[in-house]
Write a protein that holds these residues in place. Structure first.
Motif, PDB file in Angstrom:
ATOM      1  N   UNK A 148      -1.882   9.694   8.666  1.00 17.16           N
ATOM      2  CA  UNK A 148      -3.340   9.552   8.670  1.00 17.16           C
ATOM      3  C   UNK A 148      -3.800   8.477   7.696  1.00 17.16           C
ATOM      4  N   UNK A 149      -4.791   7.698   8.107  1.00 17.03           N
ATOM      5  CA  UNK A 149      -5.285   6.599   7.292  1.00 17.03           C
ATOM      6  C   UNK A 149      -6.514   7.025   6.509  1.00 17.03           C
ATOM      7  N   UNK A 150      -6.542   6.661   5.216  1.00 18.27           N
ATOM      8  CA  UNK A 150      -7.692   6.958   4.381  1.00 18.27           C
ATOM      9  C   UNK A 150      -8.884   6.109   4.808  1.00 18.27           C
ATOM     10  N   UNK A 151     -10.065   6.670   4.724  1.00 15.05           N
ATOM     11  CA  UNK A 151     -11.273   5.943   5.095  1.00 15.05           C
ATOM     12  C   UNK A 151     -11.441   4.710   4.204  1.00 15.05           C
ATOM     13  N   UNK A 152     -11.773   3.583   4.827  1.00 18.32           N
ATOM     14  CA  UNK A 152     -12.011   2.359   4.078  1.00 18.32           C
ATOM     15  C   UNK A 152     -10.766   1.631   3.657  1.00 18.32           C
ATOM     16  N   UNK A 153      -9.602   2.094   4.108  1.00 20.60           N
ATOM     17  CA  UNK A 153      -8.340   1.464   3.713  1.00 20.60           C
ATOM     18  C   UNK A 153      -7.812   0.585   4.841  1.00 20.60           C
ATOM     19  N   UNK A 154      -7.345  -0.607   4.475  1.00 20.29           N
ATOM     20  CA  UNK A 154      -6.648  -1.463   5.436  1.00 20.29           C
ATOM     21  C   UNK A 154      -5.183  -1.059   5.503  1.00 20.29           C
ATOM     22  N   UNK A 155      -4.660  -0.606   4.364  1.00 20.15           N
ATOM     23  CA  UNK A 155      -3.273  -0.144   4.297  1.00 20.15           C
ATOM     24  C   UNK A 155      -3.092   0.699   3.042  1.00 20.15           C
ATOM     25  N   UNK A 156      -2.074   1.525   3.061  1.00 18.10           N
ATOM     26  CA  UNK A 156      -1.702   2.308   1.885  1.00 18.10           C
ATOM     27  C   UNK A 156      -0.220   2.058   1.636  1.00 18.10           C
ATOM     28  N   UNK A 202      -3.093  -9.587   4.746  1.00 15.84           N
ATOM     29  CA  UNK A 202      -2.789  -8.160   4.648  1.00 15.84           C
ATOM     30  C   UNK A 202      -1.299  -7.941   4.416  1.00 15.84           C
ATOM     31  N   UNK A 203      -0.453  -8.654   5.147  1.00 13.81           N
ATOM     32  CA  UNK A 203       0.974  -8.470   4.944  1.00 13.81           C
ATOM     33  C   UNK A 203       1.386  -8.916   3.545  1.00 13.81           C
ATOM     34  N   UNK A 204       0.791 -10.000   3.062  1.00 18.26           N
ATOM     35  CA  UNK A 204       1.113 -10.434   1.698  1.00 18.26           C
ATOM     36  C   UNK A 204       0.684  -9.385   0.669  1.00 18.26           C
ATOM     37  N   UNK A 205      -0.501  -8.809   0.840  1.00 18.88           N
ATOM     38  CA  UNK A 205      -0.960  -7.762  -0.073  1.00 18.88           C
ATOM     39  C   UNK A 205      -0.009  -6.569  -0.075  1.00 18.88           C
ATOM     40  N   UNK A 206       0.438  -6.179   1.111  1.00 20.56           N
ATOM     41  CA  UNK A 206       1.345  -5.039   1.235  1.00 20.56           C
ATOM     42  C   UNK A 206       2.697  -5.350   0.600  1.00 20.56           C
ATOM     43  N   UNK A 207       3.230  -6.528   0.884  1.00 19.15           N
ATOM     44  CA  UNK A 207       4.536  -6.896   0.339  1.00 19.15           C
ATOM     45  C   UNK A 207       4.504  -6.990  -1.185  1.00 19.15           C
ATOM     46  N   UNK A 208       3.439  -7.575  -1.716  1.00 20.51           N
ATOM     47  CA  UNK A 208       3.318  -7.693  -3.166  1.00 20.51           C
ATOM     48  C   UNK A 208       3.181  -6.310  -3.802  1.00 20.51           C
ATOM     49  N   UNK A 209       2.400  -5.427  -3.170  1.00 14.49           N
ATOM     50  CA  UNK A 209       2.223  -4.077  -3.710  1.00 14.49           C
ATOM     51  C   UNK A 209       3.551  -3.324  -3.743  1.00 14.49           C
ATOM     52  N   UNK A 210       4.303  -3.398  -2.654  1.00 14.86           N
ATOM     53  CA  UNK A 210       5.596  -2.708  -2.597  1.00 14.86           C
ATOM     54  C   UNK A 210       6.559  -3.279  -3.626  1.00 14.86           C
ATOM     55  N   UNK A 211       6.583  -4.595  -3.742  1.00 12.75           N
ATOM     56  CA  UNK A 211       7.486  -5.247  -4.694  1.00 12.75           C
ATOM     57  C   UNK A 211       7.111  -4.895  -6.125  1.00 12.75           C
ATOM     58  N   UNK A 212       5.826  -4.884  -6.407  1.00 12.38           N
ATOM     59  CA  UNK A 212       5.363  -4.562  -7.757  1.00 12.38           C
ATOM     60  C   UNK A 212       5.766  -3.133  -8.138  1.00 12.38           C
ATOM     61  N   UNK A 213       5.635  -2.212  -7.201  1.00 12.83           N
ATOM     62  CA  UNK A 213       6.008  -0.826  -7.473  1.00 12.83           C
ATOM     63  C   UNK A 213       7.499  -0.701  -7.770  1.00 12.83           C
ATOM     64  N   UNK A 214       8.313  -1.450  -7.023  1.00 14.18           N
ATOM     65  CA  UNK A 214       9.759  -1.388  -7.245  1.00 14.18           C
ATOM     66  C   UNK A 214      10.123  -2.005  -8.595  1.00 14.18           C
ATOM     67  N   UNK A 215       9.491  -3.125  -8.922  1.00 13.73           N
ATOM     68  CA  UNK A 215       9.757  -3.789 -10.201  1.00 13.73           C
ATOM     69  C   UNK A 215       9.373  -2.893 -11.364  1.00 13.73           C
TER      70      UNK A 215
END
Length: 204
Positions: A23-31, A73-86
């Motif tokens: 399920x997608x949160x309201x107002x979110x493009x991605x989580x 959007x894909x760049x935002x998602x990739x950077x977010x995932x990478x930042x979390x792993x780092x």
């Protein structure tokens, strides 16, 4: 109009992300994990990216038919995932290392165009540079070249959830179908102008 081959963050750092159905949160493009990327953030970043293209004497036609909002959007998602792993592995990155990474001219022989080809506007360059350096260090921590597979697996385990209005993640982008997303037909096709909604003042 000259063109750039968009490499978005995933390709630039070797990330292979797969989407997760939830399920997608309201107002979110991605989580991504515990991080929510809002549609407002996506719209703002897309406007900045389109403006940066124009300053470089490029426009969206240079993106090979892929909507700017999808690239961002894909760049935002990739950077977010990478930042979390780092952050999970407590990798430290210095400002001088970021500055050096951002000066890389890449295949276009221009740091500015190299970033634009990765879906990055100058306003977002520092976050992107931090991720590039951090992932390089993490791969070294995992064993150098032999650590590439582990790095890919750990990144792949972070599965983003995309708003279904964008369609489904394209599992194998190609020259024939370079889109980041493919239309599922569930919500009907969205025209690029409907997806991006750039401000009028940036059109002229």
């Amino acid at each position: 109009m000259k063109s750039i081959r968009v490499a978005v963050a995933a390709a630039a750092v070797g990330i292979a992300l797969t989407a997760c159905s939830s399920p997608m949160q309201a107002g979110a493009a991605a989580v991504v994990g515990n991080e929510r990327i809002t549609t407002s953030q996506l719209n703002t970043d897309t406007q900045e990216y389109i403006a940066a293209l124009k300053r470089a004497k490029l426009d969206e036609s240079a993106l090979g038919g892929v909507p700017a909002s999808h690239i961002v959007l894909q760049r935002l998602v990739n950077v977010a995932a990478s930042r979390q792993l780092i952050e999970r592995y407590r990798v430290q990155v210095t400002q001088s290392e970021i500055d050096t990474a951002l000066k890389n001219p890449g295949q276009f022989q221009s740091p500015e165009i190299n970033l634009l080809a990765s879906g990055v506007s100058p306003a977002d360059a520092e976050d992107y540079g931090r991720v590039l350096v951090g992932l390089t260090k993490l791969q070294q921590q995992f064993g150098g070249e032999s650590g590439r597979e582990r790095l890919g697996k750990e990144l792949g385990a972070i599965k983003p959830i995309f708003n279904p209005r964008y369609g489904a993640l394209n599992p194998q982008p190609s020259q024939e179908n370079p889109s980041v997303f493919v239309d599922t037909g569930r919500f009907g096709k969205l025209a690029p102008q409907q997806q991006q909604q750039p401000p009028q003042q940036q059109q002229g």
